[in-house]
Design a protein around this motif. Structure first.
Motif, PDB file in Angstrom:
ATOM      1  N   LEU A 128       4.927  10.173   1.375  1.00  0.00           N
ATOM      2  CA  LEU A 128       4.048   8.894   0.687  1.00  0.00           C
ATOM      3  C   LEU A 128       5.104   7.847   1.064  1.00  0.00           C
ATOM      4  O   LEU A 128       6.042   7.579   0.803  1.00  0.00           O
ATOM      5  CB  LEU A 128       4.176   9.097  -0.719  1.00  0.00           C
ATOM      6  CG  LEU A 128       3.330  10.364  -1.479  1.00  0.00           C
ATOM      7  CD1 LEU A 128       3.722  10.540  -2.812  1.00  0.00           C
ATOM      8  CD2 LEU A 128       1.944  10.142  -1.027  1.00  0.00           C
ATOM      9  N   VAL A 129       4.304   7.178   2.004  1.00  0.00           N
ATOM     10  CA  VAL A 129       4.993   6.020   2.735  1.00  0.00           C
ATOM     11  C   VAL A 129       4.528   4.662   2.053  1.00  0.00           C
ATOM     12  O   VAL A 129       3.319   4.355   1.836  1.00  0.00           O
ATOM     13  CB  VAL A 129       4.647   5.895   4.261  1.00  0.00           C
ATOM     14  CG1 VAL A 129       5.341   4.738   4.866  1.00  0.00           C
ATOM     15  CG2 VAL A 129       4.755   7.171   4.845  1.00  0.00           C
ATOM     16  N   THR A 130       5.575   3.956   1.452  1.00  0.00           N
ATOM     17  CA  THR A 130       5.443   2.789   1.122  1.00  0.00           C
ATOM     18  C   THR A 130       5.338   1.657   2.088  1.00  0.00           C
ATOM     19  O   THR A 130       6.417   1.532   2.529  1.00  0.00           O
ATOM     20  CB  THR A 130       6.468   2.316  -0.118  1.00  0.00           C
ATOM     21  OG1 THR A 130       6.306   3.512  -1.098  1.00  0.00           O
ATOM     22  CG2 THR A 130       5.949   1.001  -0.763  1.00  0.00           C
ATOM     23  N   GLU A 131       4.341   0.730   2.208  1.00  0.00           N
ATOM     24  CA  GLU A 131       4.224   0.045   3.139  1.00  0.00           C
ATOM     25  C   GLU A 131       4.374  -1.665   2.456  1.00  0.00           C
ATOM     26  O   GLU A 131       3.507  -1.689   1.654  1.00  0.00           O
ATOM     27  CB  GLU A 131       3.227  -0.067   4.192  1.00  0.00           C
ATOM     28  CG  GLU A 131       3.313   1.437   5.137  1.00  0.00           C
ATOM     29  CD  GLU A 131       2.103   1.629   6.095  1.00  0.00           C
ATOM     30  OE1 GLU A 131       1.149   0.759   5.929  1.00  0.00           O
ATOM     31  OE2 GLU A 131       2.240   2.279   6.916  1.00  0.00           O
ATOM     32  N   THR A 181       1.013  -1.157  -0.178  1.00  0.00           N
ATOM     33  CA  THR A 181       0.158  -0.051  -0.097  1.00  0.00           C
ATOM     34  C   THR A 181       0.799   1.291   0.050  1.00  0.00           C
ATOM     35  O   THR A 181       2.164   1.176   0.369  1.00  0.00           O
ATOM     36  CB  THR A 181      -1.036   0.131   1.145  1.00  0.00           C
ATOM     37  OG1 THR A 181      -0.161  -0.128   2.408  1.00  0.00           O
ATOM     38  CG2 THR A 181      -1.928  -1.252   1.293  1.00  0.00           C
ATOM     39  N   VAL A 182       0.518   2.430  -0.614  1.00  0.00           N
ATOM     40  CA  VAL A 182       1.025   3.777  -0.459  1.00  0.00           C
ATOM     41  C   VAL A 182       0.174   4.571   0.491  1.00  0.00           C
ATOM     42  O   VAL A 182      -0.965   4.793   0.089  1.00  0.00           O
ATOM     43  CB  VAL A 182       1.165   4.353  -1.841  1.00  0.00           C
ATOM     44  CG1 VAL A 182       1.641   5.688  -1.738  1.00  0.00           C
ATOM     45  CG2 VAL A 182       2.034   3.482  -2.444  1.00  0.00           C
ATOM     46  N   GLU A 222      -3.621   1.009  -3.644  1.00  0.00           N
ATOM     47  CA  GLU A 222      -3.496  -0.288  -3.241  1.00  0.00           C
ATOM     48  C   GLU A 222      -2.976  -1.243  -4.511  1.00  0.00           C
ATOM     49  O   GLU A 222      -3.189  -0.505  -5.656  1.00  0.00           O
ATOM     50  CB  GLU A 222      -4.918  -1.011  -2.653  1.00  0.00           C
ATOM     51  CG  GLU A 222      -5.201  -0.423  -1.366  1.00  0.00           C
ATOM     52  CD  GLU A 222      -6.493  -0.811  -0.932  1.00  0.00           C
ATOM     53  OE1 GLU A 222      -7.327  -1.112  -1.840  1.00  0.00           O
ATOM     54  OE2 GLU A 222      -6.637  -0.568   0.268  1.00  0.00           O
ATOM     55  N   ARG A 223      -2.846  -2.157  -4.580  1.00  0.00           N
ATOM     56  CA  ARG A 223      -2.469  -3.030  -5.536  1.00  0.00           C
ATOM     57  C   ARG A 223      -3.401  -3.160  -6.734  1.00  0.00           C
ATOM     58  O   ARG A 223      -3.031  -2.896  -7.929  1.00  0.00           O
ATOM     59  CB  ARG A 223      -1.872  -4.513  -5.072  1.00  0.00           C
ATOM     60  CG  ARG A 223      -1.457  -5.361  -6.267  1.00  0.00           C
ATOM     61  CD  ARG A 223      -1.357  -6.657  -6.178  1.00  0.00           C
ATOM     62  NE  ARG A 223      -0.773  -7.520  -7.453  1.00  0.00           N
ATOM     63  CZ  ARG A 223      -1.715  -8.055  -8.340  1.00  0.00           C
ATOM     64  NH1 ARG A 223      -3.019  -7.884  -8.378  1.00  0.00           N
ATOM     65  NH2 ARG A 223      -1.332  -8.634  -9.290  1.00  0.00           N
ATOM     66  N   ASP A 224      -4.557  -3.104  -6.609  1.00  0.00           N
ATOM     67  CA  ASP A 224      -5.630  -3.049  -7.529  1.00  0.00           C
ATOM     68  C   ASP A 224      -5.645  -1.769  -8.482  1.00  0.00           C
ATOM     69  O   ASP A 224      -6.186  -1.526  -9.412  1.00  0.00           O
ATOM     70  CB  ASP A 224      -6.879  -3.541  -7.123  1.00  0.00           C
ATOM     71  CG  ASP A 224      -7.082  -4.912  -6.758  1.00  0.00           C
ATOM     72  OD1 ASP A 224      -6.142  -5.721  -6.955  1.00  0.00           O
ATOM     73  OD2 ASP A 224      -8.088  -5.091  -6.031  1.00  0.00           O
ATOM     74  N   ASP A 225      -4.971  -0.635  -7.883  1.00  0.00           N
ATOM     75  CA  ASP A 225      -4.993   0.578  -8.583  1.00  0.00           C
ATOM     76  C   ASP A 225      -3.802   0.768  -9.563  1.00  0.00           C
ATOM     77  O   ASP A 225      -3.659   1.552 -10.195  1.00  0.00           O
ATOM     78  CB  ASP A 225      -4.838   1.680  -7.259  1.00  0.00           C
ATOM     79  CG  ASP A 225      -5.713   1.833  -6.508  1.00  0.00           C
ATOM     80  OD1 ASP A 225      -7.025   1.482  -6.747  1.00  0.00           O
ATOM     81  OD2 ASP A 225      -5.487   1.882  -5.232  1.00  0.00           O
ATOM     82  N   PHE A 226      -2.830  -0.476  -9.666  1.00  0.00           N
ATOM     83  CA  PHE A 226      -1.956  -0.215 -10.670  1.00  0.00           C
ATOM     84  C   PHE A 226      -2.297  -0.869 -11.997  1.00  0.00           C
ATOM     85  O   PHE A 226      -2.632  -2.267 -11.759  1.00  0.00           O
ATOM     86  CB  PHE A 226      -0.389  -0.715  -9.933  1.00  0.00           C
ATOM     87  CG  PHE A 226      -0.026   0.060  -8.810  1.00  0.00           C
ATOM     88  CD1 PHE A 226       0.420   1.138  -8.932  1.00  0.00           C
ATOM     89  CD2 PHE A 226      -0.383  -0.678  -7.400  1.00  0.00           C
ATOM     90  CE1 PHE A 226       1.061   1.830  -7.725  1.00  0.00           C
ATOM     91  CE2 PHE A 226       0.128   0.152  -6.303  1.00  0.00           C
ATOM     92  CZ  PHE A 226       0.916   1.356  -6.590  1.00  0.00           C
ATOM     93  N   GLU A 227      -2.235  -0.558 -13.121  1.00  0.00           N
ATOM     94  CA  GLU A 227      -2.486  -1.080 -14.148  1.00  0.00           C
ATOM     95  C   GLU A 227      -1.085  -1.885 -14.764  1.00  0.00           C
ATOM     96  O   GLU A 227      -1.235  -3.027 -15.186  1.00  0.00           O
ATOM     97  CB  GLU A 227      -2.697   0.079 -15.336  1.00  0.00           C
ATOM     98  CG  GLU A 227      -3.118  -0.484 -16.788  1.00  0.00           C
ATOM     99  CD  GLU A 227      -3.570   0.358 -17.422  1.00  0.00           C
ATOM    100  OE1 GLU A 227      -4.711   0.221 -18.092  1.00  0.00           O
ATOM    101  OE2 GLU A 227      -3.260   1.570 -17.592  1.00  0.00           O
ATOM    102  N   GLU A 280      -3.575   8.098   5.528  1.00  0.00           N
ATOM    103  CA  GLU A 280      -4.678   7.493   4.913  1.00  0.00           C
ATOM    104  C   GLU A 280      -4.136   6.738   3.589  1.00  0.00           C
ATOM    105  O   GLU A 280      -3.314   7.004   2.897  1.00  0.00           O
ATOM    106  CB  GLU A 280      -5.304   8.847   4.153  1.00  0.00           C
ATOM    107  CG  GLU A 280      -6.616   8.241   3.409  1.00  0.00           C
ATOM    108  CD  GLU A 280      -7.272   9.247   2.836  1.00  0.00           C
ATOM    109  OE1 GLU A 280      -8.164   9.229   1.845  1.00  0.00           O
ATOM    110  OE2 GLU A 280      -7.286  10.405   3.406  1.00  0.00           O
ATOM    111  N   THR A 281      -4.510   5.567   3.564  1.00  0.00           N
ATOM    112  CA  THR A 281      -3.929   4.692   2.214  1.00  0.00           C
ATOM    113  C   THR A 281      -4.639   5.403   0.971  1.00  0.00           C
ATOM    114  O   THR A 281      -5.888   5.253   0.767  1.00  0.00           O
ATOM    115  CB  THR A 281      -4.653   3.439   2.601  1.00  0.00           C
ATOM    116  OG1 THR A 281      -4.081   2.884   3.577  1.00  0.00           O
ATOM    117  CG2 THR A 281      -4.181   2.313   1.385  1.00  0.00           C
TER     118      THR A 281
END
Length: 540
Positions: A305-308, A216-217, A234-239, A230-231
């Motif tokens: 922007l925190v990558t988790e 998540t970002v 998520e993965r589904d947001d990447f094409e 706030e997230t």
């Protein structure tokens, strides 16, 4: 006797020769029988395997004969069956309620509709018991009732886990890896990765499987005098997701990504609203990359922007000026591509694999699992030992058979026929690209023994009752012997079938080879030996 009559009277022997010739072709011709029909990728994989195995045959070796690692473990989780929702609730609401009641992450709760219209609720946290889940459902406003609560997860979750792990090992470049489910009282996920010389070791494989891979970002920004999270992605947001890369000029390890149109528009809107594209540009400074530490207890406002990954931060960076200008003027959503920056190449590699493969729906319980690992050097020794044991078994059986009959005309065809069974089985194994393992070698040795037993029954039956020069007498005695070995074959197949069908590890491979050997013997080699013996012992 003309050619047609010769073929008709010896068709069983000719059939055996055809099977043997086909098996030798499948074993030794480069590319195998269906080389022309295979795809370019399959041919490249086959050539790679053959190169690894020395290129002498088309056989593929499993872990026991080629080296590698096998990890098997059950999926962590508890499941409530027949869950009924209240009229105003939906699965997402129940997931949130159960997560809040148990104080776990929402990603650790899964509510799905079953075939009968009811719902199942699963929690994938190791220290959550069946009583805990039952209590959470009783307290949740969105759950009206529920049925039995048990340990373990649903078949759907196990299937999704197998698929996700398979994607992970493929994205990680582990050629020849295999993922399957082993049934039993406690079903387990079995992951096998052969050693090709440059693949990961046992510890690295375990680490890959330990990561759920939930990426998540999170937007970390000030609001009303406090820092909030706030997230935002998520993965589904990447094409599309790139591979681990390194920018020498900027000294950055990164993964290039592109958002979907819907996610890009929403992400752009949030970045403008939260101040990332204005006063927040370049204002992060909470991550000490050298120390690998994050300072979330700081003074002053920060826009990060925190990558988790699995809820743990791996990097935090500010919005770049060029990207911020694109979001301010609204052009970012037309080309929503950017870099996800991480501290090291290892982090970039892990991030890329997790994004491309997707997250595991549930973790594996390694404490209840098993690990089998063997080095390539030891596997090569096993190959030599297997060949030695195979030759020793053939020589021993040959000697015993000759001492039993002291007649080369009876003993020689018996040994050659038994060996032909092994050749046919090896050809079949090479044809279907089944990885040979130690359990299969044990099956081959068992096939030699049972095959010779049946041939001895045939020889004894037709020879122990006096003169057999008459063809009619021979065929009568042969039919009687064949009924005996046919009944024995049926018994063996019935006894071995459960082992072949159930996923019971090495026992499955042994059972499959044994059943195949019995079928080849009854349908091909035993009738052919009968024809050979008839030709040698009767007046034709």
């Amino acid at each position: 006797m003309n050619v047609k009559d010769t073929i008709v009277s010896n068709w069983r022997v000719l059939l055996l020769l055809v099977f043997v010739a086909f098996a030798l072709f499948a074993l030794f011709v480069p590319g195998g029988v269906f080389a022309e029909q295979s795809t370019a990728d399959e041919q490249a994989a086959n050539e790679s395997v053959q190169a690894d195995d020395g290129g002498l045959t088309n056989l593929v070796y499993g872990l026991g004969l080629d080296g590698g690692t096998r990890i098997s473990a059950p999926v962590v989780g508890v499941t409530a069956e027949n869950v009924e929702l209240t009229d105003s609730a939906d699965p997402g609401t129940l997931e949130s309620d159960v997560a809040a009641e148990l104080d776990v992450e929402a990603t650790d709760v899964r509510v799905e509709r079953a075939d009968d219209g009811s719902y199942t609720a699963e929690v994938f946290v190791k220290n959550v018991s069946t009583d805990d889940l039952a209590g959470a459902l009783d307290s949740a406003d969105s759950a009206a009732d529920h049925g039995e609560v048990r340990d373990g997860v649903t078949q759907s979750t196990r299937d999704d886990t197998v698929q996700a792990i398979d994607s992970k090992i493929n994205e990680a470049g582990l050629s020849g890896g295999d993922v399957s489910e082993r049934s039993g009282t406690t079903p387990q996920i079995v992951v096998e990765v052969p050693d090709r010389g440059d693949d990961m070791n046992e510890q690295e494989l375990r680490e890959l499987l330990t990561e759920r891979g939930v990426v998540t970002v999170v937007a970390y920004y000030p609001e009303n005098g406090t820092q909030v999270n706030e997230t935002v992605l998520e993965r589904d947001d990447f094409e599309s997701i790139g591979f681990a890369s390194y920018d020498e000029q900027r000294d950055q390890h990164y993964v290039s990504v592109t958002l979907t149109d819907e996610a890009a528009s929403e992400y752009q809107s949030k970045m403008n609203e939260y101040g990332f594209t204005g006063e927040g540009v370049g204002q992060c400074q909470i991550h000490d990359r050298q120390a690998g530490e994050f300072d979330f207890d700081h003074e002053g406002d920060r826009w990060c922007l925190v990558t988790e990954v699995d809820g743990e931060p791996v990097d935090a960076h500010s919005m770049g000026g060029d990207l911020a200008r694109g979001m301010q003027d609204g052009t970012f959503e037309n080309d929503p591509s950017f870099r996800m920056i991480v501290p090291s190449q290892e982090d970039a590699y892990s991030l890329s694999v997790n994004l491309r493969a997707g997250s595991l729906p549930a973790p594996l319980d390694f404490e209840k699992g098993e690990v089998f690992s063997i080095t390539p050097a030891l596997a090569d020794d096993y190959k030599i030992y297997s060949l030695f044991i195979g030759l020793l078994s053939v020589l021993t059986v040959s000697g015993v058979v000759y001492l039993r009959y002291t007649n080369a005309r009876v003993a020689a065809p018996m040994i050659l026929t038994a060996l032909s069974e092994v050749v046919i089985l090896l050809g079949f194994v090479a044809l279907i690209r089944m990885p040979l393992d130690l359990s299969h070698i044990a099956g081959f040795i068992a096939v030699v023994g049972t095959g010779v037993d049946d041939l001895v029954i045939i020889a004894d039956e037709v020879m122990d009752e006096g003169d057999v020069s008459s063809r009619r007498v021979f065929e009568s005695r042969f039919r009687k012997a064949f009924w005996v070995i046919g009944a024995a074959a049926a018994t063996t197949i019935i006894a071995m079938s459960p082992l072949a069908v159930l996923s019971l590890g090495d026992l499955q491979g042994f059972a499959i080879v044994t059943i195949l050997g019995v079928l080849v013997g009854v349908l091909v080699t035993r009738p052919a030996y009968g024809d050979i013996l008839e030709h040698l012992l009767t007046d034709r």
